[in-house]
Design an enzyme around this catalytic site. Structure first.
Site, mmCIF file in Angstrom:
data_model
loop_
_atom_site.group_PDB
_atom_site.id
_atom_site.type_symbol
_atom_site.label_atom_id
_atom_site.label_comp_id
_atom_site.label_asym_id
_atom_site.label_seq_id
_atom_site.Cartn_x
_atom_site.Cartn_y
_atom_site.Cartn_z
ATOM 1 N N LYS A 2 5.261 3.385 8.418
ATOM 2 C CA LYS A 2 4.085 4.250 8.520
ATOM 3 C C LYS A 2 2.814 3.405 8.558
ATOM 4 C CE LYS A 2 4.051 7.690 5.706
ATOM 5 N NZ LYS A 2 3.935 8.531 4.499
ATOM 6 N N GLY B 152 -2.700 8.137 -4.500
ATOM 7 C CA GLY B 152 -2.064 9.330 -5.041
ATOM 8 C C GLY B 152 -0.892 9.793 -4.199
ATOM 9 N N ASP B 153 -0.137 10.710 -4.757
ATOM 10 C CA ASP B 153 0.976 11.379 -4.082
ATOM 11 C C ASP B 153 1.184 12.676 -4.851
ATOM 12 O OD1 ASP B 153 4.020 11.894 -3.390
ATOM 13 O OD2 ASP B 153 3.367 10.392 -1.958
ATOM 14 N N THR C 269 -4.416 13.385 5.096
ATOM 15 C CA THR C 269 -3.025 13.558 5.506
ATOM 16 C C THR C 269 -2.849 14.868 6.258
ATOM 17 O OG1 THR C 269 -2.355 12.331 3.531
ATOM 18 C CG2 THR C 269 -0.636 13.496 4.729
ATOM 19 N N LYS D 102 5.510 1.748 -2.978
ATOM 20 C CA LYS D 102 5.440 3.100 -3.535
ATOM 21 C C LYS D 102 5.752 3.027 -5.014
ATOM 22 C CE LYS D 102 4.665 7.310 -1.863
ATOM 23 N NZ LYS D 102 3.683 7.675 -0.843
ATOM 24 N N LYS E 145 0.854 -1.197 0.000
ATOM 25 C CA LYS E 145 0.000 0.000 0.000
ATOM 26 C C LYS E 145 0.879 1.232 0.000
ATOM 27 C CE LYS E 145 -3.977 1.982 0.090
ATOM 28 N NZ LYS E 145 -3.411 2.882 -0.928
#
Length: 448
Positions: free
Chosen positions: A114, A165-166, A210, A126, A90
Site C-alpha cells: 500500500k 491510528g486505526d 481514507t 503495523k 509506517k
C-alpha cells in the site's frame, strides 16, 4: 513457476502457523506474481521473496494499567516493523479485542505494498493491542495509552517508525500516546506520529483521507467506462471514519449512499444517509447504528444481520468495516443485483472467494484495499512532510494533493496490469507494482 510460488507459500505458512489472516494476505500477493517472475527470474535470487514475507522486527510486550475502580489489567501490545526498504516503517495502531500477532502481521504485510503504491518514501509496519476502548472512560483510555507508550517509545521515531491510528485509535488516543512519548523523551518530535490534533502538528484532511481516497479511486474506476458517481446508488459498510468520510465524498460527487453498519447491525435508508445525523450518533455520541434508525424514523430499515448490507441493489459497493466481512454469498448477491464497482475501503474486507468472484466477473471492477484505501497513509506522509518543514497546508491544497496521489495510484495499478495483458485486474496491477518497487530497493540495499 506456479510450483515455485506454491513452495514459497507453503514455507511461509509453516513458519507462521496459526495465523490465517497473514496466510491469506501472503497468498493474495504471491498468487499474482507468476507473470513478473517469469520476466524477472532475478527476483527469486537471495531468497528475496522469503525475506519480503519475514518481518524485519516483531515486538510483543505486556501493557499493565489500572482502571478508575482501581482494578489492574494486563493487555498485550504489538508492533511489527515489516519492511523499511523504501523509508521508515509506517502504519497504524489498532486497539481491539481481536488483535493478535497474525492480525498485525497481515496488516503490516499489506501496508508494505500500500505504501509503495503511493510513490512516497515510506516502509510498512503495523501495531496495536488487544485492548477494547469501547465503554471505557477517558481516564481509563489515557492510563492504557500511557502504559502502552512507556514500552513502545523505545522502538519508534520519525526516521525509524511512525505510527498512526486505526480501528479504536483516533485523535484522542494518539494525543495520549504522543504526550507520554514527549514526556519520556523530553522533546517535541512531531513527526513520530501522524493523525495528530490540528492544534499540535496534525494535518487537515487526515481524518477524511481514507474515506475520501476510497471515493477518488472508485471515481477513477468508473471513469474507465466513461461514467461517474453522479446519480449512482452506493452501499457502504461500517460507520467509523473510513465509512463516514467515504459517504461524505460520495454524496459531494452526486451519489446516493443508502447503507451503513456497525458490529450490532446495518441500516438501509432508501432516500440516502443523513450524514449529519450519522456523524452525531457515531462520532460524537459513540452510539450504535440502531440509534440512527430510531432517530431517522420514516422508512429506514434496521437489521441485526450485518451481512444484509450487501443485499441492497447498488451500482457501487464499498466495504469499509473490517477484514473478511464480505463473503461469497454477499458477492453473489451484489453481482446478481448489477454492481459495477467494488472498492475495498477497509483492509482485506473481501474473503478470497468473494474477491475471486468479483475478479472473474466482466461486469465488476474490483479495487483491492492496498490500492483503494492508500489515501490514509498517503496523507499521513503529507503530514510528515508538513511537520518536517514546520508548515501547515490548507484543506483545499491537501485534498488536491490526495486526489493527485489517488489518481496516480489508480493509473499505476491499471498500467501495470495492462503490461501483463489484464488492464481491468487491479489486484494483479497493485500487487505487481508494489512488489517490484519494494524488491528493487531490497536488491539495491543488499542481503539485509
Amino acid at each position: 513457476m506456479h510450483a515455485t510460488i506454491d513452495t514459497l507459500k507453503q514455507d511461509v505458512f509453516e513458519r507462521n502457523g496459526g495465523e490465517p489472516e497473514f496466510h491469506q494476505a501472503v497468498a493474495e500477493v504471491l498468487d499474482s506474481l507468476a507473470p513478473v517472475l517469469e520476466q524477472h527470474p532475478e527476483y527469486l535470487d537471495e531468497d528475496l521473496i522469503r525475506r519480503l514475507c519475514e518481518p524485519e522486527r516483531q515486538i510483543i510486550f505486556r501493557v499493565p494499567w489500572r482502571d478508575d475502580s482501581g482494578n489492574a489489567h494486563i493487555n498485550r501490545g504489538y508492533r511489527v516493523e515489516f519492511n523499511s526498504a523504501l523509508g521508515p516503517y509506517k502504519g497504524g495502531l489498532r486497539f481491539h479485542p481481536s488483535v493478535n500477532l497474525g492480525i498485525v502481521k497481515f496488516l503490516g504485510f499489506e501496508q508494505i505494498f500500500k505504501n509503495a503504491l503511493t510513490g512516497l518514501p515510506i516502509g510498512g509496519g503495523k501495531g496495536g493491542a488487544n485492548f477494547d476502548p469501547r465503554g471505557r472512560s477517558d481516564s481509563d483510555i489515557m492510563n492504557f495509552c500511557q502504559s502502552f507508550m512507556t514500552e513502545l517509545y523505545r522502538h519508534i521515531g520519525e526516521y525509524t517508525d511512525v505510527p498512526a491510528g486505526d480501528i479504536g485509535v483516533g485523535t484522542r488516543e494518539i494525543g495520549y500516546m504522543f504526550g507520554q512519548y514527549k514526556r519520556i523523551r523530553n522533546r517535541f518530535e512531531a513527526g513520530v506520529f501522524t493523525g495528530k490534533g490540528l492544534t499540535w502538528g496534525g494535518s487537515l484532511v487526515r481524518t477524511e483521507a481514507t474515506g475520501y481516497g476510497t471515493i477518488f479511486f472508485a471515481r477513477e474506476q468508473l471513469a474507465t467506462r466513461g461514467e461517474n458517481l453522479d446519480g449512482k446508488r452506493v452501499s457502504v459498510s461500517g460507520s467509523g471514519n473510513v465509512a463516514i468520510y467515504a459517504i461524505e465524498k460520495a454524496q459531494q460527487l452526486g451519489a446516493r449512499v443508502v447503507t451503513a453498519s456497525d458490529s450490532t447491525g446495518c441500516i438501509y435508508d432508501p432516500d440516502g444517509i443523513d450524514l449529519e445525523l450519522l456523524k452525531q450518533v457515531k462520532l460524537t455520541e459513540r452510539g450504535r447504528i440502531g440509534d440512527y434508525a430510531d432517530r431517522r424514523g420514516r422508512q429506514v430499515e434496521y437489521r441485526s444481520n450485518i451481512a444484509d448490507v450487501w443485499q441492497v441493489p447498488v451500482d457501487v459497493a464499498l466495504p469499509c468495516a473490517t477484514q473478511n466481512e464480505l463473503d461469497e454469498n454477499a458477492a453473489r448477491a451484489l453481482i446478481a443485483n448489477g454492481v459495477q464497482v467494488v472498492a475495498e475501503g477497509a483492509n482485506m474486507p473481501c474473503t478470497p472467494r468473494a474477491a475471486t468472484m468479483f475478479r472473474d466477473s466482466s461486469q465488476v471492477l474490483f479495487g483491492p484495499a492496498k490500492a483503494v484505501n492508500s489515501g490514509g497513509v498517503a496523507t499521513s506522509a503529507l503530514e510528515m512532510q508538513q511537520n518536517a518543514s514546520r508548515d501547515a497546508w490548507s484543506f483545499e491544497y491537501t485534498e488536491a494533493r490526495l486526489d493527485e496521489i489517488m489518481v496516480d495510484v489508480h493509473e499505476r495499478c491499471r498500467s501495470t496490469a495492462a503490461t501483463y495483458g489484464h488492464p481491468d485486474d487491479y489486484v494483479l496491477g497493485a500487487n505487481i507494482a508494489g512488489f517490484t518497487k519494494v524488491v528493487d530497493a531490497m536488491i539495491a540495499q543488499g542481503l539485509v
